[in-house]
Scaffold this motif. Structure first.
Motif, mmCIF file in Angstrom:
data_model
loop_
_atom_site.group_PDB
_atom_site.id
_atom_site.type_symbol
_atom_site.label_atom_id
_atom_site.label_comp_id
_atom_site.label_asym_id
_atom_site.label_seq_id
_atom_site.Cartn_x
_atom_site.Cartn_y
_atom_site.Cartn_z
ATOM 1 N N THR A 1 41.502 65.264 31.739
ATOM 2 C CA THR A 1 42.222 65.671 32.935
ATOM 3 C C THR A 1 41.202 66.011 34.015
ATOM 4 N N PRO A 2 41.629 66.100 35.286
ATOM 5 C CA PRO A 2 40.691 66.509 36.344
ATOM 6 C C PRO A 2 40.073 67.873 36.068
ATOM 7 N N LEU A 3 40.796 68.738 35.357
ATOM 8 C CA LEU A 3 40.256 70.060 35.065
ATOM 9 C C LEU A 3 39.100 69.994 34.078
ATOM 10 N N GLU B 1 42.908 52.165 52.141
ATOM 11 C CA GLU B 1 42.084 51.400 51.213
ATOM 12 C C GLU B 1 42.104 52.086 49.864
ATOM 13 N N ALA B 2 42.274 51.294 48.801
ATOM 14 C CA ALA B 2 42.276 51.826 47.451
ATOM 15 C C ALA B 2 41.874 50.727 46.483
ATOM 16 N N PRO B 3 41.295 51.095 45.361
ATOM 17 C CA PRO B 3 40.935 50.074 44.366
ATOM 18 C C PRO B 3 42.175 49.322 43.882
ATOM 19 N N GLU B 4 42.074 48.004 43.797
ATOM 20 C CA GLU B 4 43.214 47.183 43.382
ATOM 21 C C GLU B 4 43.647 47.460 41.949
ATOM 22 N N ASP B 5 42.710 47.867 41.099
ATOM 23 C CA ASP B 5 43.035 48.089 39.693
ATOM 24 C C ASP B 5 43.357 49.549 39.366
ATOM 25 N N ALA B 6 43.653 50.350 40.399
ATOM 26 C CA ALA B 6 43.980 51.769 40.166
ATOM 27 C C ALA B 6 45.230 51.896 39.304
ATOM 28 N N GLU B 7 45.187 52.825 38.359
ATOM 29 C CA GLU B 7 46.343 53.079 37.490
ATOM 30 C C GLU B 7 47.261 54.134 38.082
ATOM 31 N N SER B 8 46.683 55.056 38.840
ATOM 32 C CA SER B 8 47.468 56.084 39.524
ATOM 33 C C SER B 8 46.576 56.767 40.554
ATOM 34 N N PHE B 9 47.212 57.562 41.421
ATOM 35 C CA PHE B 9 46.479 58.309 42.446
ATOM 36 C C PHE B 9 46.778 59.794 42.331
ATOM 37 N N VAL B 10 45.868 60.585 42.874
ATOM 38 C CA VAL B 10 46.028 62.032 43.004
ATOM 39 C C VAL B 10 45.876 62.350 44.481
ATOM 40 N N PHE B 11 46.737 63.204 45.021
ATOM 41 C CA PHE B 11 46.652 63.619 46.421
ATOM 42 C C PHE B 11 46.615 65.140 46.456
ATOM 43 N N VAL B 12 45.529 65.681 46.994
ATOM 44 C CA VAL B 12 45.366 67.131 47.115
ATOM 45 C C VAL B 12 45.070 67.457 48.568
ATOM 46 N N LEU B 13 45.882 68.309 49.160
ATOM 47 C CA LEU B 13 45.640 68.800 50.512
ATOM 48 C C LEU B 13 45.343 70.283 50.373
ATOM 49 N N ILE C 1 49.872 66.459 44.295
ATOM 50 C CA ILE C 1 50.670 65.384 43.710
ATOM 51 C C ILE C 1 49.730 64.556 42.834
ATOM 52 N N TRP C 2 50.188 64.206 41.633
ATOM 53 C CA TRP C 2 49.391 63.344 40.784
ATOM 54 C C TRP C 2 50.300 62.361 40.059
ATOM 55 N N ASP C 3 49.679 61.443 39.350
ATOM 56 C CA ASP C 3 50.407 60.340 38.717
ATOM 57 C C ASP C 3 51.192 59.544 39.758
ATOM 58 N N ILE C 4 50.623 59.401 40.944
ATOM 59 C CA ILE C 4 51.272 58.612 41.991
ATOM 60 C C ILE C 4 51.145 57.147 41.613
ATOM 61 N N ASP C 5 52.258 56.478 41.542
ATOM 62 C CA ASP C 5 52.291 55.068 41.190
ATOM 63 C C ASP C 5 51.511 54.279 42.243
ATOM 64 N N PRO C 6 50.556 53.440 41.839
ATOM 65 C CA PRO C 6 49.783 52.681 42.822
ATOM 66 C C PRO C 6 50.623 51.676 43.613
ATOM 67 N N GLU C 7 51.836 51.425 43.163
ATOM 68 C CA GLU C 7 52.723 50.517 43.888
ATOM 69 C C GLU C 7 53.472 51.230 45.009
ATOM 70 N N VAL C 8 53.227 52.539 45.168
ATOM 71 C CA VAL C 8 53.901 53.299 46.220
ATOM 72 C C VAL C 8 53.575 52.661 47.570
ATOM 73 N N ASN C 9 54.511 52.739 48.465
ATOM 74 C CA ASN C 9 54.274 52.285 49.833
ATOM 75 C C ASN C 9 52.975 52.925 50.314
ATOM 76 N N ARG C 10 52.252 52.278 51.151
ATOM 77 C CA ARG C 10 50.965 52.812 51.624
ATOM 78 C C ARG C 10 51.119 54.050 52.496
ATOM 79 N N ASN C 11 52.350 54.426 52.820
ATOM 80 C CA ASN C 11 52.599 55.675 53.540
ATOM 81 C C ASN C 11 53.046 56.735 52.541
ATOM 82 N N ILE C 12 52.377 57.869 52.524
ATOM 83 C CA ILE C 12 52.813 58.973 51.678
ATOM 84 C C ILE C 12 53.994 59.612 52.399
#
Length: 124
Positions: free
Chosen positions: A3-5, A47-59, A77-88
């Motif tokens: 995990t990130p921790l 921009e993001a890696p094409e082979d990303a399995e998921s994203f994490v967004f921390v503000l 937010i974590w486990d963001i599906d890489p297929e999500v629209n490019r707008n959060i």
């Protein structure tokens, strides 16, 4: 599973984000503030890696450490599906149908919580 921790996660490529409401280093519009409209700015994933399995967004707000004793988390937010629209999405949280997991921010909410610095200006 690491995990990130654990510190066992390695970044595998470049990620670029943009906020259309303000430029890097500029003052955020009042509407994004917690005491105002608490409206999350539109964040775009440019921009993001094409082979990303998921994203994490921390503000977060590292400038808050002197006032509250820790880095203040505004949105997690974590486990963001890489297929999500490019707008959060501006309105995104539990029950919104999002393909992601939402953590609690320092307002004890599972959603965006805008800036409300107790003193001076903070950088994000």
């Amino acid at each position: 599973m690491p995990t990130p921790l654990d510190g066992d996660i390695e970044q595998m490529g470049e990620i670029a984000l943009s906020a259309s409401a303000f430029d890097d280093g500029e003052r955020m519009p009042a509407e994004v503030g917690y005491a105002n409209k608490n409206r999350m700015p539109l964040i775009q994933l440019l921009e993001a890696p094409e082979d990303a399995e998921s994203f994490v967004f921390v503000l977060d707000d590292p400038d808050a450490e002197s006032a509250v004793g820790h880095v203040f988390d505004h949105y997690l937010i974590w486990d963001i599906d890489p297929e999500v629209n490019r707008n959060i999405p501006r309105v995104w949280g539990p029950g919104s149908g999002a393909a992601a997991t939402f953590g609690y921010n320092d307002y004890a909410e599972q959603q965006y919580g805008g800036p409300a610095p107790p003193e001076g200006e903070h950088t994000y």
